[in-house]
Design a protein around this motif. Sequence first.
Motif, short mmCIF file in Angstrom:
data_model
loop_
_atom_site.label_atom_id
_atom_site.label_comp_id
_atom_site.label_asym_id
_atom_site.label_seq_id
_atom_site.Cartn_x
_atom_site.Cartn_y
_atom_site.Cartn_z
N SER A 1 16.44 4.11 9.21
CA SER A 1 16.62 4.01 7.69
C SER A 1 15.58 5.01 7.17
CB SER A 1 16.68 2.69 7.29
OG SER A 1 15.37 2.09 7.82
N VAL A 2 14.45 5.14 7.65
CA VAL A 2 13.53 5.70 7.00
C VAL A 2 13.24 7.27 7.52
CG1 VAL A 2 12.43 3.71 6.16
CG2 VAL A 2 11.51 4.93 8.09
N LYS A 3 13.84 7.50 8.64
CA LYS A 3 13.45 8.84 9.38
C LYS A 3 13.64 9.92 8.41
CE LYS A 3 14.20 8.13 13.58
NZ LYS A 3 14.88 7.90 14.88
N GLY A 4 12.93 10.86 8.38
CA GLY A 4 12.95 12.12 7.54
C GLY A 4 12.78 11.77 6.22
N ARG A 5 12.27 10.76 5.97
CA ARG A 5 11.73 10.48 4.36
C ARG A 5 10.50 9.76 4.35
NH1 ARG A 5 14.02 6.51 1.25
NH2 ARG A 5 14.92 5.08 3.27
N PHE A 6 9.99 9.07 5.22
CA PHE A 6 8.64 8.27 5.45
C PHE A 6 7.93 9.12 6.50
CE2 PHE A 6 9.68 3.91 3.94
CZ PHE A 6 10.42 4.27 2.65
N THR A 7 6.53 9.19 6.25
CA THR A 7 5.62 9.78 7.60
C THR A 7 4.52 8.65 7.51
OG1 THR A 7 6.33 12.10 6.83
CG2 THR A 7 4.55 11.78 7.92
N THR A 8 4.29 8.45 8.49
CA THR A 8 2.99 7.44 8.56
C THR A 8 1.87 8.29 9.63
OG1 THR A 8 2.05 5.52 9.57
CG2 THR A 8 3.76 6.46 11.06
N SER A 9 0.81 8.15 9.12
CA SER A 9 -0.26 8.97 9.83
C SER A 9 -1.84 8.06 9.57
CB SER A 9 -0.50 10.47 8.97
OG SER A 9 -1.09 10.18 7.67
N ARG A 10 -2.74 8.70 10.25
CA ARG A 10 -4.00 7.86 10.37
C ARG A 10 -5.10 8.89 10.50
NH1 ARG A 10 -3.82 4.08 15.55
NH2 ARG A 10 -5.94 3.57 14.57
N ASP A 11 -6.19 8.46 9.62
CA ASP A 11 -7.20 8.96 9.65
C ASP A 11 -8.45 8.09 10.56
OD1 ASP A 11 -10.07 9.95 9.10
OD2 ASP A 11 -9.25 10.81 7.07
N ASN A 12 -8.67 8.32 11.74
CA ASN A 12 -9.68 7.45 12.55
C ASN A 12 -11.16 7.46 11.79
OD1 ASN A 12 -7.66 6.44 13.86
ND2 ASN A 12 -7.95 7.86 15.62
N ARG B 1 2.68 6.44 -1.92
CA ARG B 1 1.89 6.41 -0.47
C ARG B 1 1.19 4.99 -0.49
NH1 ARG B 1 -3.26 10.14 1.68
NH2 ARG B 1 -4.11 9.03 0.32
N LEU B 2 1.31 4.42 0.70
CA LEU B 2 0.78 3.29 0.90
C LEU B 2 -0.45 3.54 2.02
CD1 LEU B 2 3.83 0.81 1.57
CD2 LEU B 2 2.60 1.58 -0.54
N SER B 3 -1.56 2.87 1.79
CA SER B 3 -2.86 2.82 2.74
C SER B 3 -3.14 1.57 3.24
CB SER B 3 -3.96 3.30 1.66
OG SER B 3 -3.77 4.56 1.24
N CYS B 4 -3.65 1.47 4.49
CA CYS B 4 -4.07 0.35 5.10
C CYS B 4 -5.49 0.50 5.61
CB CYS B 4 -3.17 -0.18 5.98
SG CYS B 4 -3.47 -1.46 6.97
N LYS C 1 -11.61 7.36 8.99
CA LYS C 1 -11.76 6.47 7.52
C LYS C 1 -11.14 5.28 7.87
CE LYS C 1 -11.42 10.35 4.23
NZ LYS C 1 -10.65 10.90 3.06
N ASN C 2 -10.95 4.85 9.10
CA ASN C 2 -10.36 3.69 9.48
C ASN C 2 -9.20 3.24 8.63
OD1 ASN C 2 -12.18 3.49 11.50
ND2 ASN C 2 -13.40 1.69 10.49
N THR C 3 -8.30 4.15 8.35
CA THR C 3 -7.15 3.91 7.40
C THR C 3 -5.97 4.65 7.90
OG1 THR C 3 -8.68 4.10 5.51
CG2 THR C 3 -6.38 4.26 5.14
N VAL C 4 -4.72 3.98 7.72
CA VAL C 4 -3.58 4.56 8.12
C VAL C 4 -2.68 4.77 6.79
CG1 VAL C 4 -2.57 2.03 8.55
CG2 VAL C 4 -1.34 4.10 9.68
N TYR C 5 -1.66 5.46 6.87
CA TYR C 5 -1.00 5.66 5.61
C TYR C 5 0.31 5.72 5.79
CZ TYR C 5 -5.59 7.86 4.28
OH TYR C 5 -7.09 7.90 4.32
N LEU C 6 1.19 5.29 4.71
CA LEU C 6 2.50 5.51 4.99
C LEU C 6 3.03 6.38 3.81
CD1 LEU C 6 5.42 4.64 6.35
CD2 LEU C 6 5.56 2.83 4.71
N GLN C 7 3.27 7.58 3.93
CA GLN C 7 3.91 8.43 2.79
C GLN C 7 5.36 8.15 2.64
OE1 GLN C 7 2.21 10.64 0.47
NE2 GLN C 7 4.20 10.61 -0.39
#
Length: 123
Positions: free
Chosen positions: A62-73, A18-21, A75-81
């Motif tokens: 290429s990532v559909k079905g494997r990656f999910t992006t979401s955000r928590d406004n 999981r990546l965070s930004c 926490k001012n953070t976006v994620y890439l699972q």
Amino acid sequence: VQLQASGGGLVQAGGPLRLSCAASGRAFTNYSMGWFRRPPGKEREFVAAVTRNGGTTYYADSVKGRFTTSRDNGKNTVYLQMNSLKPEDTAVYFCGARSSGVNLHYSRYYNAWGQGTLVTVSS
């Protein structure tokens, strides 16, 4: 807006990461957020994006079905699972902020970028 990406590392094929930004500065909710990556020796490519309220997401085929992006406004953070990682997912991953909800697939329209975080997937 200033962006700080984190969460990269070395992972075995098939594993998750999981990546965070984290964003600071201007109001996070003014921006749609995107993820791009630059594989070794290749150009930067679109991975995923999420609109300002998190209501709509977009993914590269290429990532559909494997990656999910979401955000928590809050926490001012976006994620890439990232799940079911493949060696071809190896790249430097960047998060970007776009002050609009359109053209999210195109890096040239983004207003700000994080510094990139390296993801290495071993076979």
